[in-house]
Write an enzyme that holds these catalytic residues in place. Structure first.
Site, short mmCIF file in Angstrom:
data_model
loop_
_atom_site.label_atom_id
_atom_site.label_comp_id
_atom_site.label_asym_id
_atom_site.label_seq_id
_atom_site.Cartn_x
_atom_site.Cartn_y
_atom_site.Cartn_z
N LYS A 14 -29.13 -17.89 -14.82
CA LYS A 14 -29.18 -17.55 -16.24
C LYS A 14 -28.82 -18.77 -17.06
O LYS A 14 -27.87 -19.49 -16.72
CB LYS A 14 -28.19 -16.42 -16.55
N ASP B 282 0.87 4.22 -2.73
CA ASP B 282 0.67 5.62 -2.33
C ASP B 282 1.80 6.51 -2.83
O ASP B 282 1.57 7.66 -3.24
CB ASP B 282 0.55 5.73 -0.81
N ASP C 250 0.83 -1.21 0.00
CA ASP C 250 0.00 0.00 0.00
C ASP C 250 0.86 1.26 0.00
O ASP C 250 0.54 2.25 -0.66
CB ASP C 250 -0.92 0.01 1.23
N SER C 251 1.96 1.21 0.75
CA SER C 251 2.83 2.39 0.83
C SER C 251 3.50 2.68 -0.51
O SER C 251 3.66 3.84 -0.90
CB SER C 251 3.88 2.20 1.93
N LYS D 74 -35.55 -15.41 -5.29
CA LYS D 74 -35.45 -14.51 -4.15
C LYS D 74 -35.40 -15.26 -2.82
O LYS D 74 -36.00 -16.32 -2.66
CB LYS D 74 -36.63 -13.53 -4.14
N ARG E 211 -29.92 2.41 -14.42
CA ARG E 211 -30.92 1.71 -15.22
C ARG E 211 -32.10 2.63 -15.56
O ARG E 211 -32.63 2.61 -16.65
CB ARG E 211 -31.43 0.48 -14.46
N LYS F 97 -27.51 -12.40 -6.12
CA LYS F 97 -28.23 -11.21 -6.57
C LYS F 97 -27.89 -10.07 -5.61
O LYS F 97 -28.44 -9.97 -4.52
CB LYS F 97 -29.73 -11.46 -6.60
N CYS G 194 -32.16 0.88 37.39
CA CYS G 194 -31.97 -0.44 36.79
C CYS G 194 -33.20 -1.32 37.05
O CYS G 194 -33.61 -1.47 38.20
CB CYS G 194 -30.72 -1.09 37.37
#
Length: 689
Positions: A308, A55, A51-52, A332, A152, A131, A426
């Site tokens: 599909k 960067d 990462d360094s 679903k 969409r 999905k 309480c």
């Protein structure tokens, strides 16, 4: 090979002095390299630089672009940060309609769909994928460069969200390789990962801003920001799930849907790793059940699976109906949100004293189970929702997560709805309920006196890092309390062997051994005793620092917040917790009872500078130590003045590496941190006794 040549070319350019003549090719190489590393990270899941280092290259590119703005590329990774805010979204007519999918809600529905398909084209295989619960997006690439992106919308016309989509790091601004069509439309789902959603809502909570109800709303709201800088801050992600328009149409594409997704991946576009081809109906149902079972563990929200027809030629034969393809269906999951009536609110007390409002609901079937209770979290959440007893509420249940109320239906509020009143005492022990400034959670102040907190408090008190009562496991503690043999930690020291034979599977021999262990535990140390008390946010290291600073329990009991803040590594919040604990009469009674029962520790003498040669140093332990257990090693290093941390950083002074040392050792070597073995540690400890 191309990657190697790219890295070599970049290295050559970086070694040269930057001039107006070398700046442009260097900026091109930096952009190309950073875009490639983005794909390796987000698509291939195989980062090749740290990462360094990434960067550093990014900062170099930004600096060059500031000096030579005329050479900035359209696909430069710096263009992801967002540009000027728009006045409104432009409309885009899709080159090919973005249709929705028909739904199946059970095996019978899918079996009927399967029959319709197979009756038309014969035997079929299905490409199955989760999905995603996000926002459908169309992205158009021309000659490999991202040209535009759209929502969409109504399927025919969507909104131009190009600048916002460019901020999504997993979407390449330029496609990888050179075997893509001149013009290609990629369709997929933009979504907000669960972790990013939680972080976004946490930031909103801290600022007292409105929070999003769910990741789908957060993703949609983020993509429809007129200011793309806001979108850039939202950590959205994207998975491609289909090809749209391709020109020229003669461009060779894979013959199955699954292979086309792999083709998209080869161009640098992310696709889900959960995609699978199923040849039989029972395999489809097994896939559905597997994803449903793992739903709560996935890093993103889903609301079903999409099936599909895998063969593209069969897809073309099946064609479309008015609004959906005949060759795909969304299977679903059971609904995760439902409406029901809030009938009342109970208040529960947790082991740390947190008082949590729990909604009593008219039972409703949601997320595959019947729900009759849901968490309301705290008083702030009740106020944010504006919820009252008698309201119609929306319940959400996700996987194994405790059901929660996410919204009310204000138009259904009855005239006799009642406000929810948070208790001042309480509900278990009657102690004052307090809420410290800056905290969302209200807590019972009863501490060890409160029965609701007692079991967990006593388990903690007897644990290995606290008073270390050998043989006093969680199940034994639960039995002791259930049989009313123990009401507080001090009662442990009143137990006799004969009393403990009343416990299940506890003979006289075992009871005698446990009684001896209890007696031995009376002699401890002040740091262990303080840790055993279970003061909020006082762990082993903090307990040791408190003991070393004040030297005695008597001095600590009367310490002010100002004095507590002077202790090493203690800030105002922890200081408040400590002062608050010792201000409660119930807690002082428990402490006095423990001392009266014989719990004791040797006096602490302030160490001299010579006795703390490691003062100011940070040490880390990793791997297996054979001659010294981890806790003892930690304690002895602390006696010598060291702070013992859990992870390696640039501030670490020394790492003690035992057998099978792993990632911490590798990081220490990478950072140049001093590393010693167990023998060297033992020699150091022996030399300072």
């Amino acid at each position: 090979m191309q990657d190697i040549q790219l890295d070599k070319r970049l290295s050559e350019l970086l070694s040269q002095a930057v001039t107006p003549q070398t700046a442009q090719p260097l900026m091109q190489a930096l952009s190309q390299s950073l875009n490639e590393h983005n794909i390796r990270y987000y698509v291939d899941d195989a980062p090749s630089i740290t990462d360094s280092e990434y960067d550093r290259l990014m900062q170099q590119l930004k600096k060059l672009e500031a000096e030579y703005p005329q050479f900035v590329l359209a696909d430069s990774p710096t263009q992801r940060v967002g540009g000027l805010a728009l006045a409104k979204f432009e409309q885009i007519t899709h080159l090919k309609p973005m249709l929705s999918l028909d739904n199946a809600f059970d095996e019978a529905d899918f079996t009927a769909f399967h029959k319709r398909v197979s009756d038309r084209v014969g035997q079929v295989s299905f490409c199955c994928e989760p999905k995603l619960d996000g926002l459908a997006v169309s992205i158009l690439y021309r000659n490999g460069v991202l040209e535009r992106a759209a929502t969409r919308g109504d399927g025919t016309v969507g909104e131009d969200i190009t600048e916002n989509v460019k901020t999504i790091k997993s979407i390449p601004l330029r496609l990888r390789g050179n075997n893509y069509p001149e013009l290609v439309e990629v369709r997929g789902e933009a979504f907000m990962p669960k972790a990013a959603f939680e972080a976004l809502n946490e930031r909103a909570r801290l600022k007292d801003d409105k929070q999003f109800v769910n990741p789908r709303n957060a993703a949609a709201g983020s993509l429809r920001q007129l200011d793309s800088k806001i979108t850039a801050s939202r950590a959205l992600s994207f998975y491609a799930y289909a090809l749209g328009v391709v020109e020229p149409s003669s461009h060779e594409l894979a013959k199955t849907h699954y292979e086309q997704l792999q083709q998209l991946k080869s161009w640098g576009l992310p696709v889900s790793s959960e995609i699978k081809v199923c040849d039989e109906l029972n395999q489809v149902f097994a896939y559905y059940k597997d994803i449903l079972t793992r739903r709560s563990d996935l890093p993103f929200e889903i609301d079903g699976v999409v099936m599909k027809v895998n063969d593209i030629a069969q897809q073309q034969t099946l064609g479309f109906v008015a609004k959906s393809p005949r060759w795909a269906i969304a299977y679903k999951f059971p609904a995760q949100e439902e409406m029901t009536l809030l009938e009342g609110v109970d208040f529960q007390v947790g082991r740390t004293g947190a008082v949590t409002p729990v909604a009593r609901l008219k039972p409703v079937f949601v997320g595959g189970v019947t729900v009759s209770n849901a968490t309301l979290h705290n008083a702030d959440e009740i106020e944010r929702l504006g919820v009252m007893v008698g309201d119609t509420v929306i319940i959400r249940r996700a996987g194994d997560v405790i059901p929660q109320i996410v919204a009310i239906v204000p138009e259904r509020r009855s005239e006799d709805a009642q406000a929810i009143v948070f208790p001042q005492h309480c509900p278990v022990c009657g102690s004052l309920v307090e809420r410290l400034e800056g905290e969302a959670v209200a807590r019972c102040s009863g501490g060890l006196f409160c029965e609701a907190q007692r079991k967990e408090a006593i388990k903690h008190f007897a644990s290995r890092k606290a008073l270390d009562i050998d043989g006093m496991g969680d199940k034994i503690v639960e039995q002791l309390i259930d049989k009313e043999l123990v009401q507080s930690p001090a009662d442990l020291f009143k137990l006799t062997a004969s009393m403990m034979t009343m416990l299940d599977r506890m003979g006289m021999k075992s009871a005698t051994n446990l009684a001896l262990a209890i007696e031995a535990a009376k002699t401890t140390t002040l740091p262990r005793f303080l840790y055993a008390l279970g003061i909020r946010e006082v762990g082993e290291a903090t307990a040791a620092n408190l003991a070393a600073h004040f030297g005695s329990l008597d001095a600590l009991r009367i310490a002010t917040i100002e004095q507590l803040i002077e202790v090493e590594d203690i800030g105002e919040v922890v200081a408040q917790h400590v002062a608050h604990f010792f201000a409660q009469p119930h807690n002082l009674e428990v402490i006095d009872a423990l001392i009266a029962a014989g719990v004791n520790w040797p006096a602490i003498e302030a160490p001299s500078a010579d006795e703390q040669p490691l003062k100011g140093q940070t040490w880390v332990l990793t791997g297996t130590l054979n001659q010294l257990n981890r806790n003892d090693a930690k304690a002895q290093l602390q006696v010598l003045g060291a702070k013992v941390a859990g992870s390696v950083s640039k501030n670490t002074d020394c790492l003690v590496a035992g057998e099978a040392a792993g990632s911490k050792l590798a990081k220490a070597q990478e950072l140049g941190v001093k590393v010693i073995g167990e023998d060297e540690l033992l020699a150091l400890l022996a030399a300072n006794r």
